[in-house]
Design an enzyme around this catalytic site. Structure first.
Site, short mmCIF file in Angstrom:
data_model
loop_
_atom_site.label_atom_id
_atom_site.label_comp_id
_atom_site.label_asym_id
_atom_site.label_seq_id
_atom_site.Cartn_x
_atom_site.Cartn_y
_atom_site.Cartn_z
N ASP A 165 -12.90 21.26 7.36
CA ASP A 165 -13.25 20.25 6.38
C ASP A 165 -14.74 19.63 6.36
O ASP A 165 -15.02 19.17 7.51
CB ASP A 165 -12.03 19.23 6.41
CG ASP A 165 -12.18 17.96 5.26
OD1 ASP A 165 -11.90 18.41 4.26
OD2 ASP A 165 -12.51 17.05 6.02
N GLU A 174 -15.46 23.91 3.93
CA GLU A 174 -15.85 23.15 2.76
C GLU A 174 -17.21 22.57 3.16
O GLU A 174 -17.29 22.10 4.22
CB GLU A 174 -15.05 22.03 2.48
CG GLU A 174 -15.23 21.06 1.56
CD GLU A 174 -14.72 19.90 1.60
OE1 GLU A 174 -14.49 19.27 0.46
OE2 GLU A 174 -14.08 19.36 2.40
#
Length: 593
Positions: free
Chosen positions: A259, A292
């Protein structure tokens, strides 16, 4: 206990045999540490070099324990493998070998076969309830599920990005054995299981590291969540890399999604993590590492990472579908079709250009294969970061959404769906937490203030309509009703048909694919082409506009799919249409000196 170097201690409680456990805590700011067992024993831990405290003692699986710092504060193990209750409760010794795997032969699937279904375990009812949905997803054509973070967080409902104990599966979802059963069942059905992990910050509630290990953080650099994690220290770096290896080796996840790595101000950490994973994973296994990364750092995809969520592709498609231009869509408000064409042809829309914020974003990406980019129409962020969590089914014409879905599922990029997409779910997915006290109020106000710059929420009364993240109803409203998902509604038939084409016609051709470019046809229309690995040419003609577009269409015998009932002319691409065609072989265009 003999002296050992700092890098040899794995964090937490590690069983050395069925009756003995070694406890290790990195606590450089503590003078004294003990492990407090549930039977009342208080065992002083022996100080070692570089801030470690270690003890090995008789202790079996299932034992509850805490660490006591300087005789003043009992804390959970930051590397707890399970919690008896919430993040403030006792940790539990776990035997990683206790679960008997039924599908130990599983070696994964190649990346080009990935069709990812992102889901929230809590919203689906826990590990056991997710397991019940797996056969339905496999029958539909999904090949991978991706779990939003399951690391232990405060309370019993949360997106998972507020986790504070990254080694412990969330207790409100079930036990570690139930999580392993879910993964085992998925493998038996041919499904990969990916996990979203958060290595850029700890949540605000239940993080005690600042009391005894301030070295986890660096005050000279900050993220949106506070002081940045200090990956320069080997103890900190190993804490997270060992966590990644735990999920991949002990739980047998098939891959990780890191993330928001743009909030990790140390690219070497990401590279080190990936290289150590590659070195320790059986070379016969398919294990996938994805990112990400708002910085669009193509170099990470050149080296050791397999794919990145392509926010650029989503943002351009969202503007074309909905006309929305506020927030992070502002960078895509001007000529969004050109930005989508660049994504389909080159990967990223932003490859070093200056954004509206005045700084350059991205790196050149045209040399990367299409499979390095994970494309999506919706995900947890793009739905849940909306004030009312609306899905695209409420925001754009259904014909346009059908056309965009065909592009998503038949382009050579890796497609990602969000839970409920496959039957056109209309339940929102809202931002939810279960914080209490002052933190609850701060989260509520912070959530509503996020939208202060939007015209719709210009005044306080309008913002007060935004659902309270901490209200139980906010969570309940976000749970897809799987009993309302008819097996053969229009959306399911569409998804089943498209995924069958991808599986039977495209899978074998995808390795070795490369883009041949994308051409803008009109304000909301384009044509994109790819050379596939077998030399054939895939072409997608997309029209998200309300009017037909004049263009030379492929011949009938090469067409695989189109999203409108009928194409009457070889020179007119109808409104809200995706036409997908495959020619048997690719003939290179002549070069001119």
């Amino acid at each position: 206990m003999p002296f050992r170097s700092m890098e040899t201690w794995p964090h937490g409680a590690i069983m050395v045999d069925t009756e003995h456990t070694r406890f290790a805590l990195w606590a450089p700011d503590a003078y004294y540490v003990s492990v407090e067992l549930e039977n009342g024993q208080s065992l002083p831990m022996l100080p070692q070099a570089d801030g470690w405290f270690v003890i090995q003692t008789r202790c079996s699986a299932g034992t509850r324990y805490r660490f006591n710092i300087d005789g003043e504060l009992d804390v959970p193990d930051p590397a707890s493998r399970a919690q008896a209750g919430d993040v403030h409760g006792p940790s539990v010794v776990v035997d990683p070998q206790a679960y008997t795997w039924c599908n130990s032969h599983w070696r994964g699937r190649p990346w080009h076969e990935a069709i990812i279904y992102e889901l929230h375990v809590g919203a689906m009812g826990g590990y056991g309830e997710v397991e019940k949905q797996l056969s339905r997803l496999a029958e539909l054509g999904i090949t991978a599920i991706e779990l939003m973070p399951v690391a232990e967080f405060p309370g019993d409902r949360n997106w998972g990005y507020d986790g504070v104990l990254p080694y412990a599966p969330e207790a409100s979802y079930g036990t570690p054995e139930q999580l392993k059963s879910l993964i085992d069942c998925a493998h038996g059905l041919g499904l990969m299981v990916l996990l979203d992990v958060v290595y850029n910050h700890f949540g605000p509630d239940g993080n005690y590291l600042g009391r005894y290990a301030k070295g986890f953080f660096r005050e000279d650099k900050h993220t949106p969540w506070g002081a940045a994690i200090d990956f320069r220290k080997p103890q900190v770096r190993n804490f997270f890399i060992d966590n990644a290896l735990m999920w991949l080796l002990e739980y047998r996840f098939d891959g990780l999604r890191l993330d928001a790595v743009h909030a990790i101000d140390d690219t070497s950490f990401c590279l080190d993590l990936a290289r150590r994973v590659r070195a320790q994973i059986d070379p016969g296994r398919h294990v996938w590492l994805t990112l990400e990364n708002e910085h669009n750092q193509a170099r990470l995809l050149e080296e050791v990472f397999d794919g990145q969520w392509n926010d650029d592709g989503h943002n351009a498609l969202h503007v074309l579908l909905t006309g929305e231009r506020e927030g992070y869509y502002a960078d895509f408000a001007d000529r969004p079709i050109e930005k989508l064409a660049r994504c389909l042809g080159q990967g990223f829309a932003w490859q070093g250009e200056v954004t509206r914020k005045g700084s350059p974003r991205g790196e050149p990406s045209a040399h990367l294969p299409p499979g390095a980019f994970i494309l999506f129409l919706q995900n947890h962020d793009q739905i849940g970061n909306r004030a009312f969590g609306e899905r695209l089914s409420q925001l754009c014409p259904p014909q346009a959404l059908r056309a965009a879905t065909a592009l998503l599922l038949l382009s050579p990029m890796v497609p990602l769906l969000f839970m409920g997409d496959e039957w056109g779910a209309d339940e929102p997915f809202l931002f939810f937490t279960s914080h209490t006290g002052e933190l609850s109020q701060a989260v509520r106000e912070g959530r509503r203030n996020e939208f202060a710059s939007f015209a719709t929420f210009a005044d306080e009364q309008q913002r007060a309509r935004i659902p309270d993240p901490n209200a139980l109803q906010t969570f309940l409203d976000s749970r897809p009703d799987f009993t309302r998902s008819p097996h053969d509604n229009d959306w399911q038939r569409l998804y089943r048909a498209l995924l069958a084409i991808r599986r039977h016609t495209l899978f074998a051709r995808l390795p070795g694919s490369r883009s041949l470019g994308a051409q803008v046809l009109a304000e909301k229309a384009l044509s994109a082409r790819w050379q596939l690995g077998d030399g054939s040419e895939l072409r997608i003609d997309l029209n998200l506009g309300e009017h037909a577009v004049s263009t030379a269409l492929p011949t009938v015998e090469h067409r695989l799919f189109h999203s409108s009932p009928e194409i009457a002319s070889d020179t007119q691409l109808p409104r809200f249409t995706t036409l997908v065609s495959l020619t048997p072989s690719y003939v290179p265009e002549p070069t001119h000196e």
